[in-house]
Design a protein around this motif. Structure first.
Motif, PDB file in Angstrom:
ATOM      1  N   LEU A  56       0.829  -1.202   0.000  1.00 26.45           N
ATOM      2  CA  LEU A  56       0.000   0.000   0.000  1.00 26.45           C
ATOM      3  C   LEU A  56       0.863   1.253   0.000  1.00 26.45           C
ATOM      4  O   LEU A  56       2.023   1.236   0.404  1.00 26.45           O
ATOM      5  CB  LEU A  56      -0.983   0.004   1.175  1.00 26.45           C
ATOM      6  N   ILE A  57       0.261   2.331  -0.486  1.00 31.29           N
ATOM      7  CA  ILE A  57       0.903   3.639  -0.483  1.00 31.29           C
ATOM      8  C   ILE A  57       0.124   4.520   0.486  1.00 31.29           C
ATOM      9  O   ILE A  57      -1.101   4.601   0.420  1.00 31.29           O
ATOM     10  CB  ILE A  57       0.949   4.253  -1.901  1.00 31.29           C
ATOM     11  N   ILE A  76      -6.394   1.555  -6.370  1.00 27.97           N
ATOM     12  CA  ILE A  76      -4.979   1.207  -6.498  1.00 27.97           C
ATOM     13  C   ILE A  76      -4.222   2.343  -7.173  1.00 27.97           C
ATOM     14  O   ILE A  76      -4.787   3.166  -7.885  1.00 27.97           O
ATOM     15  CB  ILE A  76      -4.789  -0.093  -7.300  1.00 27.97           C
ATOM     16  N   ALA A  77      -2.908   2.360  -6.929  1.00 24.54           N
ATOM     17  CA  ALA A  77      -2.031   3.297  -7.620  1.00 24.54           C
ATOM     18  C   ALA A  77      -1.493   2.680  -8.895  1.00 24.54           C
ATOM     19  O   ALA A  77      -1.326   3.348  -9.902  1.00 24.54           O
ATOM     20  CB  ALA A  77      -0.868   3.699  -6.706  1.00 24.54           C
ATOM     21  N   GLU A  78      -1.223   1.356  -8.858  1.00 25.30           N
ATOM     22  CA  GLU A  78      -0.672   0.661 -10.017  1.00 25.30           C
ATOM     23  C   GLU A  78      -0.709  -0.826  -9.763  1.00 25.30           C
ATOM     24  O   GLU A  78      -0.793  -1.280  -8.620  1.00 25.30           O
ATOM     25  CB  GLU A  78       0.764   1.130 -10.277  1.00 25.30           C
ATOM     26  N   TRP A  79      -0.671  -1.594 -10.838  1.00 24.76           N
ATOM     27  CA  TRP A  79      -0.601  -3.045 -10.728  1.00 24.76           C
ATOM     28  C   TRP A  79       0.419  -3.590 -11.713  1.00 24.76           C
ATOM     29  O   TRP A  79       0.749  -2.966 -12.719  1.00 24.76           O
ATOM     30  CB  TRP A  79      -1.972  -3.679 -10.983  1.00 24.76           C
ATOM     31  N   GLY A  80       0.939  -4.769 -11.372  1.00 24.34           N
ATOM     32  CA  GLY A  80       1.858  -5.473 -12.252  1.00 24.34           C
ATOM     33  C   GLY A  80       1.496  -6.944 -12.275  1.00 24.34           C
ATOM     34  O   GLY A  80       0.510  -7.362 -11.671  1.00 24.34           O
ATOM     35  N   TYR A 105      -2.020  -0.622  -3.400  1.00 28.59           N
ATOM     36  CA  TYR A 105      -3.325  -0.081  -3.019  1.00 28.59           C
ATOM     37  C   TYR A 105      -3.186   1.263  -2.313  1.00 28.59           C
ATOM     38  O   TYR A 105      -2.161   1.550  -1.688  1.00 28.59           O
ATOM     39  CB  TYR A 105      -4.066  -1.058  -2.107  1.00 28.59           C
ATOM     40  N   LEU A 106      -4.239   2.081  -2.432  1.00 27.82           N
ATOM     41  CA  LEU A 106      -4.278   3.357  -1.728  1.00 27.82           C
ATOM     42  C   LEU A 106      -4.583   3.102  -0.263  1.00 27.82           C
ATOM     43  O   LEU A 106      -5.599   2.487   0.081  1.00 27.82           O
ATOM     44  CB  LEU A 106      -5.350   4.272  -2.318  1.00 27.82           C
ATOM     45  N   ASP A 107      -3.710   3.588   0.586  1.00 29.35           N
ATOM     46  CA  ASP A 107      -3.858   3.466   2.035  1.00 29.35           C
ATOM     47  C   ASP A 107      -4.135   2.018   2.402  1.00 29.35           C
ATOM     48  O   ASP A 107      -3.343   1.160   2.052  1.00 29.35           O
ATOM     49  CB  ASP A 107      -4.941   4.415   2.544  1.00 29.35           C
TER      50      ASP A 107
END
Length: 243
Positions: free
Chosen positions: A46-47, A123-127, A133-135
């Motif tokens: 998470l970010i 989400i901010a990004e996926w790979g 994920y946000l928070d």
């Protein structure tokens, strides 16, 4: 000392950005994604709020700072629905869309039971082997029913998509209990499937030396207590009531 702390915080920020970039380039090389494998072996991270607000300019997008009660959550959300996650999510662009079927409409216009709707994961990004994920938002599980608080997605790549109105209170799993949250998360990657077993994840705040650990813990305890109260009210009204 302050210079060291600032350098440390800057390093965390740079690491976060680098993670997003690496995930992006990994995603560009994906040809086929085995979703079951992704759930079992993919990494959830998470970010934190301050970081994603800085990167994505989402300061006023979510209603979390305005929610002090279930009534606030209800009033400030455009839609309140009970949905079932009907099939595997769609991975498109930088987003993950949950494919859901509406089981019950509790609030909202132009939606009805039986309608299929896409709901963005926060989400901010996926790979191909990780997701950011946000928070403390968590992924949904296919086949489960959720109470969701939504609003219309803006600037979306998919028409008529929805997004949670709140990060903390966006969705509640009908198969879980009000207190099914993870506390004390230390940013160690979890399996994505494991993260989906929680309604929300509370991450430890980073100790910088400018704020004592005792104050940080007290702040976290207040956040968890508030969440637990609102979550208990949600389950009592929407899942446990006989009315």
């Amino acid at each position: 000392m302050k210079k060291i702390i600032k350098f440390f915080l800057f390093g965390i920020f740079v690491l976060t950005i680098a993670t997003i970039v690496l995930i992006f380039y990994a995603k560009e090389n994906i040809k086929n994604l085995d979703y079951d494998e992704y759930l079992k072996n993919g990494q959830y991270t998470l970010i934190a709020k301050d970081q994603y607000n800085l990167v994505f300019n989402l300061e006023d997008f979510f209603i979390d700072d305005k929610v002090e009660s279930l009534k606030d959550l209800e009033d400030l959300s455009d839609y309140i629905l009970i949905v079932k996650v009907s099939q595997n999510p769609t991975f498109i662009g930088r987003g993950i869309l949950n494919n859901c079927t509406i089981k019950k409409v509790l609030k909202g216009n132009n939606v009805e039971e039986g309608m299929s709707i896409p709901i963005y994961d926060l989400i901010a990004e996926w790979g191909n082997d990780s997701v950011l994920y946000l928070d403390g938002s968590t992924p949904l599980e296919v086949g489960n029913e959720y109470l969701v608080f939504l609003k219309n997605a803006t600037n979306a790549t998919v028409k008529n998509a929805f997004v949670y109105s709140s990060i903390k209170y966006g969705h509640f799993n009908a198969n879980l209990n009000a207190n099914d949250v993870l506390t004390g998360y230390d940013y160690t990657p979890l399996k994505i499937l494991e993260a989906s077993k929680y309604n929300y994840i509370f991450a430890n705040e980073i100790f910088t030396g400018e704020t004592s650990e005792e104050v940080l813990q007290e702040n976290m305890d207040i956040q968890i207590k508030k969440y637990n109260k609102i979550s208990a009210d949600v389950y009592e009204k929407y899942f446990n009531s006989n009315s």
